[in-house]
Design an enzyme around this catalytic site. Sequence first.
Site, short mmCIF file in Angstrom:
data_model
loop_
_atom_site.label_atom_id
_atom_site.label_comp_id
_atom_site.label_asym_id
_atom_site.label_seq_id
_atom_site.Cartn_x
_atom_site.Cartn_y
_atom_site.Cartn_z
N LYS A 1 0.85 -1.18 0.00
CA LYS A 1 0.00 0.00 0.00
C LYS A 1 0.89 1.23 0.00
O LYS A 1 2.01 1.20 0.51
CB LYS A 1 -0.86 0.00 1.27
CG LYS A 1 -2.12 0.79 1.17
CD LYS A 1 -3.27 -0.08 0.73
CE LYS A 1 -4.56 0.74 0.66
NZ LYS A 1 -5.72 -0.11 0.47
N GLY B 1 -19.44 8.09 0.53
CA GLY B 1 -18.51 8.41 -0.55
C GLY B 1 -18.55 7.42 -1.70
O GLY B 1 -19.60 6.92 -2.11
#
Length: 356
Positions: free
Chosen positions: A78, A181
């Site tokens: 990540k 979102g």
Amino acid sequence: MQSLIKEWDGESVVVSYHRPTDTWVFVAIHDTTLGPAMGGCRLRVYDAPRDGLRDAMRLAAGMTAKWAVAGFEFGGGKSVLAPPRPLQGADRVSVLEHFGDLLESLGGSYMTGEDLGTTPEDMAIIGRRSQWVHGVDGKGDRAVDPGPYTALGVFVGMRAFVRQVLGGELEGRTVLIQGAGDVGRPLAHRLHEAGARLIVSDVDASRAEGVAKEVDGRTVSPEAAYETECDVFAPCAVGAVLGTETIPRLRCRIVAGSANNQLATDDDAEGLHQRGIWYAPDYVVNAGGAIALPMLGQGRPKAAIDARIRNIERTMEEILAEAVERNESPLHSAGRRVQRVLETARGRSKAVGSRQ
Ligand code: PHE
């Protein structure tokens, strides 16, 4: 930061600093047993750069587990872009280009895609500098949004838990979505179509209201969200929302949402279990976007991608059945699954090695 890196159980960390904007860039590579590392790129303002590094490391570990359970040959990684203030305009572009150059220099040992705080447009900018971005076409001018794919996986995974824990389907069930979102919104729509009642919460009140209106739901403030009665609490925003402070306040039977790293610590799975709340392990239920990105890159048809994501329903059924049988948090049954996959792969590579 040195001690964080030294104490980490992952493989490596790449740190870069973008001086013009005072932005720290972290790439954490957790475990490449299954293949080259892949995981999204997060952009967020942290209190301190160290918090961004810690986030990257925890999120990378989550990706190792996500790929293992989903059955893809990728490792866990990540990246985090940690500017001191929100990035806009030319500053944002220059950080993304800086990151794109760094990504390219890693030669494919880490691949990226969209995550919290980054957009398909951001991926297109990174894609102008590096080939190692998923979800953009070769020219880097078209980008896909993994959000709706993630929402599909959460939807079917949630359905599996509702069926086993509460009985029946989603119709008439109340789901509280925290975060309206990129994933929360399409998830709200799917749930609405399935006849669920929706409660929407977001740090941006107007965003919560907008989505609530679209799905005939109501809103609650971010603080009230935890103690609002519902069948399913769905964290779809930032991580670490389930901890010693929030778990005692929950009034739900199931937690199933898209956020990565929902638990403040792994011990909090115990807290939920003791309260009789069934926790859908985040890295299992939120794998839809991760599943979609490489498949889209291979040009696979939408039906094949959806079918693969819908497998999450079955996986969640199996994980929950095992957890119920052993009277443990589903996080433990999922964790054993991850270890099995990694050990099998390690055994396989050893066998290959011994033949040479
Ligand atoms: N950020 C999403 C996730 O955490 C989607 C993603 C997966 C993006 C893998 C890039 C690589 O699952």
